[in-house]
Design an enzyme around this catalytic site. Structure first.
Site, PDB file in Angstrom:
ATOM      1  CB  CYS A  39      -0.915  -0.009   1.093  1.00  0.00           C
ATOM      2  SG  CYS A  39      -1.792   1.536   1.296  1.00  0.00           S
ATOM      3  CG  HIS A  87      -7.226   9.093   1.113  1.00  0.00           C
ATOM      4  ND1 HIS A  87      -7.355   7.575   0.605  1.00  0.00           N
ATOM      5  CD2 HIS A  87      -7.542   9.935   0.109  1.00  0.00           C
ATOM      6  CE1 HIS A  87      -7.663   7.800  -0.759  1.00  0.00           C
ATOM      7  NE2 HIS A  87      -7.699   8.901  -0.984  1.00  0.00           N
TER       8      HIS A  87
HETATM    9  P1  AMP Z   1      -8.094   9.185  -4.197  1.00  0.00           P
HETATM   10  O1  AMP Z   1      -8.413   9.517  -5.497  1.00  0.00           O
HETATM   11  O2  AMP Z   1      -9.298   9.758  -3.167  1.00  0.00           O
HETATM   12  O3  AMP Z   1      -7.720   7.940  -3.948  1.00  0.00           O
HETATM   13  O4  AMP Z   1      -7.029  10.478  -3.841  1.00  0.00           O
HETATM   14  C1  AMP Z   1      -5.711   9.872  -3.723  1.00  0.00           C
HETATM   15  C2  AMP Z   1      -4.588  10.898  -3.976  1.00  0.00           C
HETATM   16  O5  AMP Z   1      -3.188  10.573  -3.264  1.00  0.00           O
HETATM   17  C3  AMP Z   1      -4.820  11.719  -4.967  1.00  0.00           C
HETATM   18  O6  AMP Z   1      -5.290  13.061  -4.611  1.00  0.00           O
HETATM   19  C4  AMP Z   1      -3.153  11.836  -5.287  1.00  0.00           C
HETATM   20  O7  AMP Z   1      -2.966  12.989  -6.035  1.00  0.00           O
HETATM   21  C5  AMP Z   1      -2.519  11.594  -4.083  1.00  0.00           C
HETATM   22  N1  AMP Z   1      -1.300  10.887  -4.018  1.00  0.00           N
HETATM   23  C6  AMP Z   1      -0.924   9.794  -4.861  1.00  0.00           C
HETATM   24  N2  AMP Z   1       0.297   9.546  -4.919  1.00  0.00           N
HETATM   25  C7  AMP Z   1       0.790  10.440  -3.719  1.00  0.00           C
HETATM   26  C8  AMP Z   1       2.082  10.585  -2.915  1.00  0.00           C
HETATM   27  N3  AMP Z   1       3.162   9.741  -3.235  1.00  0.00           N
HETATM   28  N4  AMP Z   1       2.182  11.608  -2.431  1.00  0.00           N
HETATM   29  C9  AMP Z   1       1.158  12.603  -1.942  1.00  0.00           C
HETATM   30  N5  AMP Z   1      -0.197  12.339  -2.455  1.00  0.00           N
HETATM   31  C10 AMP Z   1      -0.058  11.228  -3.432  1.00  0.00           C
HETATM   32 ZN    ZN Z   2      -2.395   1.315   3.475  1.00  0.00          ZN
END
Ligand code: AMP
Ligand code: ZN
Length: 115
Positions: free
Chosen positions: A6, A101
């Site tokens: 994850c 999240h």
């Molecule tokens: P969701 O689409 O609600 O699952 O949100 C996942 C979020 O994680 C998205 O807004 C991405 O931009 C963010 N995300 C993905 N990888 C990273 C990372 N390495 N660091 C910070 N945010 C991330």
């Molecule tokens: Zn996790």
């Protein structure tokens, strides 16, 4: 419990870098890598829970811990104008990371439309 595959568990473990905003014993918060508002913070529980769709009476304390952190972060980041909290669950919502999240969006007048 953590999941070694994850992305967000790896961020909590420090295996993948992140821009930390806040942390406590239960929760970690960091800047979203692809911000959709001037302030875009992700708040995650240290427990691996896949999404809001699996919250029940045994694990809902993690949701409370996240929301307690959200209130602290709003104070810390001086979000006096207000903020929006979003949690995407499943395909129709566009969830891409399957670790519960909460997005905090702020820093401008947000859209009147939530979807
Ligand atoms: P969701 O689409 O609600 O699952 O949100 C996942 C979020 O994680 C998205 O807004 C991405 O931009 C963010 N995300 C993905 N990888 C990273 C990372 N390495 N660091 C910070 N945010 C991330
Ligand atoms: Zn996790």
């Amino acid at each position: 419990m953590t999941d070694s595959n994850c992305l967000f568990c790896k961020i909590i473990a420090g295996e993948i870098p992140s821009a930390k905003v806040y942390e406590n014993e239960y929760v970690y918060a960091f800047k979203d890598i692809n911000p959709q508002a001037p302030v875009h913070i992700l708040v995650i529980p240290r427990e691996h829970i896949t999404s809001a769709a699996v919250i029940n009476s045994d694990n809902s304390v993690w949701v409370s811990r996240c929301y307690e952190a959200i209130a602290e972060i709003a104070k810390q980041e001086n979000l006096v104008g207000g903020f929006r909290v979003v949690s995407n669950a499943g395909a129709d919502a566009g969830q891409t990371v399957f670790h519960l999240h909460f997005h905090i969006l702020a820093g401008e007048r947000l859209s009147d439309h939530m979807a």
